[in-house]
Design a protein around this motif. Structure first.
Motif, PDB file in Angstrom:
ATOM      1  N   ILE A 157       0.840  -1.192   0.000  1.00 49.40           N
ATOM      2  CA  ILE A 157       0.000   0.000   0.000  1.00 49.40           C
ATOM      3  C   ILE A 157       0.881   1.251   0.000  1.00 49.40           C
ATOM      4  CG2 ILE A 157      -1.883   1.190   1.160  1.00 49.40           C
ATOM      5  CD1 ILE A 157      -2.443  -1.570   2.543  1.00 49.40           C
ATOM      6  N   LEU A 158       0.943   1.905  -1.133  1.00 48.28           N
ATOM      7  CA  LEU A 158       1.775   3.087  -1.293  1.00 48.28           C
ATOM      8  C   LEU A 158       0.901   4.333  -1.310  1.00 48.28           C
ATOM      9  CD1 LEU A 158       4.156   1.661  -4.039  1.00 48.28           C
ATOM     10  CD2 LEU A 158       4.562   1.789  -1.570  1.00 48.28           C
ATOM     11  N   ILE A 159       1.376   5.383  -0.666  1.00 51.47           N
ATOM     12  CA  ILE A 159       0.635   6.633  -0.549  1.00 51.47           C
ATOM     13  C   ILE A 159       1.370   7.703  -1.338  1.00 51.47           C
ATOM     14  CG2 ILE A 159      -0.365   8.296   1.064  1.00 51.47           C
ATOM     15  CD1 ILE A 159      -1.340   5.481   1.589  1.00 51.47           C
ATOM     16  N   ASN A 160       0.630   8.468  -2.149  1.00 47.99           N
ATOM     17  CA  ASN A 160       1.316   9.496  -2.930  1.00 47.99           C
ATOM     18  C   ASN A 160       1.090  10.883  -2.363  1.00 47.99           C
ATOM     19  OD1 ASN A 160      -1.056  10.729  -4.078  1.00 47.99           O
ATOM     20  ND2 ASN A 160      -1.269   8.914  -5.338  1.00 47.99           N
ATOM     21  N   TYR A 161       1.733  11.857  -2.945  1.00 48.84           N
ATOM     22  CA  TYR A 161       1.658  13.226  -2.445  1.00 48.84           C
ATOM     23  C   TYR A 161       0.247  13.787  -2.488  1.00 48.84           C
ATOM     24  CZ  TYR A 161       6.751  13.657  -2.490  1.00 48.84           C
ATOM     25  OH  TYR A 161       8.087  13.495  -2.252  1.00 48.84           O
ATOM     26  N   ALA A 162      -0.601  13.220  -3.350  1.00 45.97           N
ATOM     27  CA  ALA A 162      -1.953  13.759  -3.500  1.00 45.97           C
ATOM     28  C   ALA A 162      -2.857  13.390  -2.333  1.00 45.97           C
ATOM     29  CB  ALA A 162      -2.566  13.264  -4.805  1.00 45.97           C
ATOM     30  N   VAL A 163      -2.468  12.403  -1.539  1.00 45.00           N
ATOM     31  CA  VAL A 163      -3.296  11.960  -0.424  1.00 45.00           C
ATOM     32  C   VAL A 163      -2.899  12.702   0.855  1.00 45.00           C
ATOM     33  CG1 VAL A 163      -3.992   9.972   0.956  1.00 45.00           C
ATOM     34  CG2 VAL A 163      -3.555   9.694  -1.488  1.00 45.00           C
ATOM     35  N   PRO A 164      -3.839  13.386   1.504  1.00 42.19           N
ATOM     36  CA  PRO A 164      -3.507  14.218   2.676  1.00 42.19           C
ATOM     37  C   PRO A 164      -3.348  13.413   3.962  1.00 42.19           C
ATOM     38  CG  PRO A 164      -5.844  14.332   2.245  1.00 42.19           C
ATOM     39  CD  PRO A 164      -5.262  13.496   1.135  1.00 42.19           C
ATOM     40  N   LEU A 165      -2.414  12.469   3.956  1.00 38.02           N
ATOM     41  CA  LEU A 165      -2.126  11.668   5.143  1.00 38.02           C
ATOM     42  C   LEU A 165      -0.650  11.818   5.487  1.00 38.02           C
ATOM     43  CD1 LEU A 165      -4.078   8.399   4.230  1.00 38.02           C
ATOM     44  CD2 LEU A 165      -4.832  10.230   5.758  1.00 38.02           C
ATOM     45  N   THR A 166      -0.341  11.873   6.776  1.00 35.86           N
ATOM     46  CA  THR A 166       1.029  12.071   7.218  1.00 35.86           C
ATOM     47  C   THR A 166       1.505  10.843   7.996  1.00 35.86           C
ATOM     48  OG1 THR A 166       0.183  13.159   9.206  1.00 35.86           O
ATOM     49  CG2 THR A 166       0.752  14.572   7.337  1.00 35.86           C
ATOM     50  N   PRO A 167       2.823  10.694   8.182  1.00 36.48           N
ATOM     51  CA  PRO A 167       3.341   9.526   8.906  1.00 36.48           C
ATOM     52  C   PRO A 167       2.732   9.389  10.299  1.00 36.48           C
ATOM     53  CG  PRO A 167       5.115  10.632   7.764  1.00 36.48           C
ATOM     54  CD  PRO A 167       3.908  11.532   7.633  1.00 36.48           C
ATOM     55  N   GLY A 168       2.626   8.148  10.757  1.00 36.03           N
ATOM     56  CA  GLY A 168       2.084   7.875  12.080  1.00 36.03           C
ATOM     57  C   GLY A 168       1.086   6.734  12.043  1.00 36.03           C
ATOM     58  N   ARG A 169       0.536   6.393  13.213  1.00 33.28           N
ATOM     59  CA  ARG A 169      -0.430   5.307  13.332  1.00 33.28           C
ATOM     60  C   ARG A 169      -1.793   5.756  12.821  1.00 33.28           C
ATOM     61  NH1 ARG A 169      -0.780  -0.022  15.926  1.00 33.28           N
ATOM     62  NH2 ARG A 169       1.222   0.059  14.922  1.00 33.28           N
ATOM     63  N   HIS A 170      -2.368   4.947  11.918  1.00 31.40           N
ATOM     64  CA  HIS A 170      -3.683   5.221  11.345  1.00 31.40           C
ATOM     65  C   HIS A 170      -4.542   3.956  11.403  1.00 31.40           C
ATOM     66  CE1 HIS A 170      -1.457   8.623   9.625  1.00 31.40           C
ATOM     67  NE2 HIS A 170      -2.616   9.154   9.253  1.00 31.40           N
ATOM     68  N   LYS A 171      -5.832   4.147  11.236  1.00 30.79           N
ATOM     69  CA  LYS A 171      -6.690   2.991  10.999  1.00 30.79           C
ATOM     70  C   LYS A 171      -7.732   3.347   9.945  1.00 30.79           C
ATOM     71  CE  LYS A 171     -10.159   3.486  14.723  1.00 30.79           C
ATOM     72  NZ  LYS A 171     -10.762   2.791  15.883  1.00 30.79           N
ATOM     73  N   ALA A 172      -8.010   2.360   9.133  1.00 34.49           N
ATOM     74  CA  ALA A 172      -9.054   2.492   8.130  1.00 34.49           C
ATOM     75  C   ALA A 172     -10.296   1.832   8.695  1.00 34.49           C
ATOM     76  CB  ALA A 172      -8.615   1.804   6.844  1.00 34.49           C
ATOM     77  N   LEU A 173     -11.396   2.535   8.674  1.00 37.17           N
ATOM     78  CA  LEU A 173     -12.668   2.044   9.200  1.00 37.17           C
ATOM     79  C   LEU A 173     -13.623   1.865   8.027  1.00 37.17           C
ATOM     80  CD1 LEU A 173     -14.262   1.574  11.933  1.00 37.17           C
ATOM     81  CD2 LEU A 173     -15.100   3.915  11.620  1.00 37.17           C
ATOM     82  N   ILE A 174     -14.180   0.665   7.878  1.00 37.72           N
ATOM     83  CA  ILE A 174     -15.078   0.405   6.767  1.00 37.72           C
ATOM     84  C   ILE A 174     -16.352  -0.237   7.285  1.00 37.72           C
ATOM     85  CG2 ILE A 174     -13.868  -1.758   6.256  1.00 37.72           C
ATOM     86  CD1 ILE A 174     -14.712  -1.328   3.309  1.00 37.72           C
ATOM     87  N   ILE A 175     -17.488   0.295   6.845  1.00 44.35           N
ATOM     88  CA  ILE A 175     -18.799  -0.177   7.294  1.00 44.35           C
ATOM     89  C   ILE A 175     -19.646  -0.563   6.087  1.00 44.35           C
ATOM     90  CG2 ILE A 175     -20.953   0.475   8.446  1.00 44.35           C
ATOM     91  CD1 ILE A 175     -19.299   2.399  10.176  1.00 44.35           C
ATOM     92  N   TYR A 176     -20.214  -1.760   6.138  1.00 44.56           N
ATOM     93  CA  TYR A 176     -21.128  -2.244   5.102  1.00 44.56           C
ATOM     94  C   TYR A 176     -22.540  -2.266   5.664  1.00 44.56           C
ATOM     95  CZ  TYR A 176     -17.415  -3.570   1.951  1.00 44.56           C
ATOM     96  OH  TYR A 176     -16.353  -3.523   1.089  1.00 44.56           O
TER      97      TYR A 176
END
Length: 201
Positions: A157-176
């Motif tokens: 999973i690679l993140i590019n400059y266009a995505v406004p996320l910075t280094p550090g702990r994150h979580k992705a939350l997905i709801i169906y």
């Protein structure tokens, strides 16, 4: 999402808004090689085991830091084939011990309609690897017994400059969420998390 596949990769794919045309400078490294955790702050929601059987779906971290994926996914969500499925995705960042939402959030109110579209940003990272898609293309996560056969590939999973996320702990939350023909929400919503770190590449 063979339409189905999206249930588990939708979040990864969104995180990967990726390598299209921008220089890559960060990577999202999942904490768990099996990727998915139960949602910690969504009481009453069902977990990933209620939407699919992943016992034959292999996810294993490799020496390059990516995750090798292959195997079968069998749908088993207890909703109706005629239900509309909505998917909500959000990215949160851990700051001083608290999960705080980022600007990265989206909703697909009828996600089964577009999952096979080769022009979508997620196709190369998900549906493209389902080798029996011709057999299951008219089915979605709301049809129990649907089996997706996933060819071996590496998820990184690679993140590019266009995505406004910075280094550090994150979580992705997905709801169906499933809605019946009268547009009434089914009570058995599914929630899952993918926790990891964004690191400089």
């Amino acid at each position: 999402m063979v339409r189905e596949l999206s249930w588990q990769w939708h979040i990864l794919i969104l995180l990967q808004i990726v390598s299209l045309s921008f220089q890559l400078n960060h990577e999202f490294v999942p904490e768990r090689e099996d990727l998915f955790s139960d949602c910690t702050d969504k009481p009453g929601f069902q977990n990933i085991d209620k939407i699919a059987d992943l016992s034959q779906f292999v996810r294993k971290r490799n020496k390059n830091g990516g995750i090798d994926i292959h195997g079968n996914i069998t749908m088993k969500w207890d909703v109706q084939p005629s239900d509309r499925v909505s998917v909500e995705v959000g990215i949160l960042k851990l700051e001083k011990g608290t999960w705080k939402p980022t600007v990265f959030k989206g909703v697909d109110k009828d996600f089964c309609k577009s999952f096979y579209d080769k022009n979508t940003i997620y196709y190369p990272h998900s549906t493209e690897h389902v080798i029996n898609k011709e057999e299951v293309k008219d089915k979605c996560v709301n049809i129990p017994g649907t089996v997706l056969i996933v060819e071996p590939f590496q998820l990184k999973i690679l993140i590019n400059y266009a995505v406004p996320l910075t280094p550090g702990r994150h979580k992705a939350l997905i709801i169906y969420t499933a809605f019946d023909k009268a547009n009434v929400k089914r009570p058995n919503e599914i929630c899952m998390e993918i926790i990891g770190d964004i690191v400089k590449g």
